[in-house]
Design a protein around this motif. Sequence first.
Motif, PDB file in Angstrom:
ATOM      1  N   ASN A 413       0.827  -1.199   0.000  1.00 25.41           N
ATOM      2  CA  ASN A 413       0.000   0.000   0.000  1.00 25.41           C
ATOM      3  C   ASN A 413       0.862   1.250   0.000  1.00 25.41           C
ATOM      4  O   ASN A 413       2.089   1.189   0.089  1.00 25.41           O
ATOM      5  CB  ASN A 413      -0.933   0.002   1.213  1.00 25.41           C
ATOM      6  CG  ASN A 413      -0.184  -0.137   2.523  1.00 25.41           C
ATOM      7  OD1 ASN A 413       0.721   0.633   2.813  1.00 25.41           O
ATOM      8  ND2 ASN A 413      -0.548  -1.153   3.313  1.00 25.41           N
ATOM      9  N   LEU A 414       0.183   2.404  -0.095  1.00 27.80           N
ATOM     10  CA  LEU A 414       0.887   3.670  -0.204  1.00 27.80           C
ATOM     11  C   LEU A 414       1.460   4.150   1.125  1.00 27.80           C
ATOM     12  O   LEU A 414       2.254   5.089   1.150  1.00 27.80           O
ATOM     13  CB  LEU A 414      -0.059   4.744  -0.758  1.00 27.80           C
ATOM     14  CG  LEU A 414      -0.545   4.518  -2.196  1.00 27.80           C
ATOM     15  CD1 LEU A 414      -1.445   5.656  -2.631  1.00 27.80           C
ATOM     16  CD2 LEU A 414       0.629   4.379  -3.154  1.00 27.80           C
ATOM     17  N   PRO A 417       5.425   3.128   0.744  1.00 29.12           N
ATOM     18  CA  PRO A 417       5.679   3.073  -0.711  1.00 29.12           C
ATOM     19  C   PRO A 417       7.027   2.472  -1.071  1.00 29.12           C
ATOM     20  O   PRO A 417       7.171   1.911  -2.157  1.00 29.12           O
ATOM     21  CB  PRO A 417       5.598   4.548  -1.131  1.00 29.12           C
ATOM     22  CG  PRO A 417       5.863   5.326   0.113  1.00 29.12           C
ATOM     23  CD  PRO A 417       5.308   4.511   1.231  1.00 29.12           C
ATOM     24  N   ASP A 418       8.011   2.566  -0.174  1.00 27.53           N
ATOM     25  CA  ASP A 418       9.334   2.022  -0.502  1.00 27.53           C
ATOM     26  C   ASP A 418       9.288   0.513  -0.716  1.00 27.53           C
ATOM     27  O   ASP A 418       9.996  -0.025  -1.574  1.00 27.53           O
ATOM     28  CB  ASP A 418      10.338   2.346   0.606  1.00 27.53           C
ATOM     29  CG  ASP A 418      10.780   3.799   0.573  1.00 27.53           C
ATOM     30  OD1 ASP A 418      10.508   4.466  -0.446  1.00 27.53           O
ATOM     31  OD2 ASP A 418      11.374   4.268   1.556  1.00 27.53           O
ATOM     32  N   ARG A 421       7.775  -0.029  -4.092  1.00 25.95           N
ATOM     33  CA  ARG A 421       8.717   0.406  -5.131  1.00 25.95           C
ATOM     34  C   ARG A 421       9.829  -0.620  -5.314  1.00 25.95           C
ATOM     35  O   ARG A 421      10.235  -0.920  -6.443  1.00 25.95           O
ATOM     36  CB  ARG A 421       9.292   1.769  -4.749  1.00 25.95           C
ATOM     37  CG  ARG A 421      10.050   2.458  -5.862  1.00 25.95           C
ATOM     38  CD  ARG A 421      10.561   3.823  -5.420  1.00 25.95           C
ATOM     39  NE  ARG A 421       9.459   4.669  -5.003  1.00 25.95           N
ATOM     40  CZ  ARG A 421       9.253   5.068  -3.749  1.00 25.95           C
ATOM     41  NH1 ARG A 421      10.071   4.665  -2.788  1.00 25.95           N
ATOM     42  NH2 ARG A 421       8.242   5.844  -3.439  1.00 25.95           N
ATOM     43  N   GLY A 451      -3.369   0.227  -2.677  1.00 22.75           N
ATOM     44  CA  GLY A 451      -3.272   1.660  -2.440  1.00 22.75           C
ATOM     45  C   GLY A 451      -4.386   2.428  -3.108  1.00 22.75           C
ATOM     46  O   GLY A 451      -5.174   1.902  -3.899  1.00 22.75           O
ATOM     47  N   GLU A 457      -4.995  10.480  -5.093  1.00 26.89           N
ATOM     48  CA  GLU A 457      -3.774  11.114  -4.604  1.00 26.89           C
ATOM     49  C   GLU A 457      -3.594  12.502  -5.194  1.00 26.89           C
ATOM     50  O   GLU A 457      -2.913  13.350  -4.644  1.00 26.89           O
ATOM     51  CB  GLU A 457      -2.554  10.249  -4.965  1.00 26.89           C
ATOM     52  CG  GLU A 457      -2.445   9.005  -4.126  1.00 26.89           C
ATOM     53  CD  GLU A 457      -2.389   9.303  -2.647  1.00 26.89           C
ATOM     54  OE1 GLU A 457      -1.712  10.265  -2.248  1.00 26.89           O
ATOM     55  OE2 GLU A 457      -3.050   8.591  -1.887  1.00 26.89           O
ATOM     56  N   ILE A 489       2.160  10.571   3.538  1.00 28.50           N
ATOM     57  CA  ILE A 489       3.167  10.479   2.491  1.00 28.50           C
ATOM     58  C   ILE A 489       3.799  11.847   2.302  1.00 28.50           C
ATOM     59  O   ILE A 489       3.091  12.841   2.137  1.00 28.50           O
ATOM     60  CB  ILE A 489       2.545  10.010   1.162  1.00 28.50           C
ATOM     61  CG1 ILE A 489       1.898   8.641   1.352  1.00 28.50           C
ATOM     62  CG2 ILE A 489       3.600   9.945   0.068  1.00 28.50           C
ATOM     63  CD1 ILE A 489       0.979   8.273   0.232  1.00 28.50           C
ATOM     64  N   VAL A 497       5.088   8.173  -5.597  1.00 27.68           N
ATOM     65  CA  VAL A 497       3.896   7.436  -5.208  1.00 27.68           C
ATOM     66  C   VAL A 497       2.901   7.372  -6.356  1.00 27.68           C
ATOM     67  O   VAL A 497       2.270   6.336  -6.605  1.00 27.68           O
ATOM     68  CB  VAL A 497       3.253   8.101  -3.966  1.00 27.68           C
ATOM     69  CG1 VAL A 497       1.878   7.521  -3.693  1.00 27.68           C
ATOM     70  CG2 VAL A 497       4.157   7.901  -2.759  1.00 27.68           C
ATOM     71  N   LEU A 500       3.554   4.628  -8.694  1.00 24.25           N
ATOM     72  CA  LEU A 500       3.375   3.259  -8.217  1.00 24.25           C
ATOM     73  C   LEU A 500       2.141   2.598  -8.822  1.00 24.25           C
ATOM     74  O   LEU A 500       2.180   1.418  -9.177  1.00 24.25           O
ATOM     75  CB  LEU A 500       3.272   3.241  -6.691  1.00 24.25           C
ATOM     76  CG  LEU A 500       4.566   3.509  -5.921  1.00 24.25           C
ATOM     77  CD1 LEU A 500       4.311   3.454  -4.428  1.00 24.25           C
ATOM     78  CD2 LEU A 500       5.643   2.503  -6.308  1.00 24.25           C
TER      79      LEU A 500
END
Length: 530
Positions: A413-414, A417-418, A421, A451, A457, A489, A497, A500
């Motif tokens: 999920n956001l 994010p890492d 990613r 996410g 977003e 975030i 993000v 993603l």
Amino acid sequence: MIIAVTLMCRTSSSFFIEFGCKRLRYAAVPSRDASGSTASTLWKGVASAIQDEVDGGRLLFDPLQQQAAKKLNRVQSTLVSYKHSLYKQQLQLVEDHHKKQQLQEGKQQDDTIQKNKELNINDEPPSISMQVPRGFYIHGRVGTGKSMMLNLFYEHAPTQKKRRLHFHSFLQEIHQRIHVLNKQLLDEHGRSFHVDTNRSRNPILRIAQQVSEEVTLLCIDEFQVTDIADAMILAQFFGELWRQGVIVAATSNRPPDALYEGGLNREYFLPFIELLKKYCLVHHMVDRDNAGCTDKTSIDYRRVRSGFNSDESKNHGNYFHLTTNSENEGQASQELDRLFLHYQKMHPTKTNEQPMHLQVNFKRTIAVHRSHSDIIARFTFEELCTTELGSSDYSAIANHFQIIMLENIPHLNLKYPDRARRFITLIDELYEAECCLVCSAVDVPDQLFIGNSTEEEGSADSNKSTTTKNDFSPDGAMLAVDVAQSRGIALSSLASVRELSFAFRRAASRVLEMSSQSWWDEKLESKSLS
């Protein structure tokens, strides 16, 4: 036949670059036959190469691919008469003349006549007569054949000085070369040497100049921009690369105007986007003749090949095991054990109890604790995607082993994010190296990423600065150092993000294909492991 390029540059379909107000001219390329080949050359057009694959039953006919391939044919034809070395010679003459002019302007007035004789300032100024062909930037939904067409274009491009890289590998190499050059400058000049005070001392420009000596055509798959540091490097690097006459062809899931969308200080990146549209033909893989056709209605051929045509399908690959409860979690673990033991018995070697250490860039190594020869390696999601690893680490793994096991993939999920990613980057590197993949996960590939949508977003509240209990990780640490945050975030990370959601569709598609029986049969047979 000679045609003034200034006339051609007035149309949006121009295949050559116009330089300022100079009236540059070029020799028209030979006429093409129906297949897209020129009468006086031996190169094969992308359209013809795709048709051969269709005729051989290896591809399905796709009109969208044919439309793009015809444009690629025209780009190929401009490469036939392009002499990159001649262009660079002419560019050097122009730059030398400009330097002489600057030197003359700095002299005293009473020395003008004498210096003009010495510097030949009154001679006819040199000009650039070799015209630079435009490159190609193709974007669209995942699985529509963009990478395949780039590979065919690269394979049949009528030049020997060419390279094709995945974007992760490309960026990794640029960072490595900049690091080496900076260290060299530090050793030679010490810390008093300012590397970016002028063009000759700028390491990014110098690396671009080095690359321009190595290649005439640079092909980059899956182009993307996710952070401010890379955005600034890419803007300078490609600006110099294009100035040096290098032709760039790239694929992406994003149109040029959406690159680094929402990113920190994006206004500094906008000139790069204009240069990209100037130096490359931009093509969207969508049916413009069908008003109802959008990216969402495009066919994902990876899914077709894997036997899953629908994004919403609950199906998954033969080597993708669900762990939705304790029972099938145990079954998945047993199946991975069985497969690992199978390849140990098939390819017996001396067992090494010590972990294997693979060489990574910047003189680093990565430890692989469970592996057998160079055949198979086994990792958990925690090992690869929650630690400080990147594309160079994943590339080292992907290029050493032929089968990768990845266990216990959670929902992504956001909020973190890492992790998402890193997972996407890992999948990209495994796909690029044509690895076979076996996974265990809590859900099917299409449902792993839970996410928010990019539209959410991008809503107005993303500009608000808020801090709530959701802005903290389980250990109480802030999720980012930025004061301004949106839903936990950092605003400086929003561009990454946003990417993603687009990148994960690509990752899900690739996971489905790499874990399918058809992919395993093809890749293992080619590697003599079946």
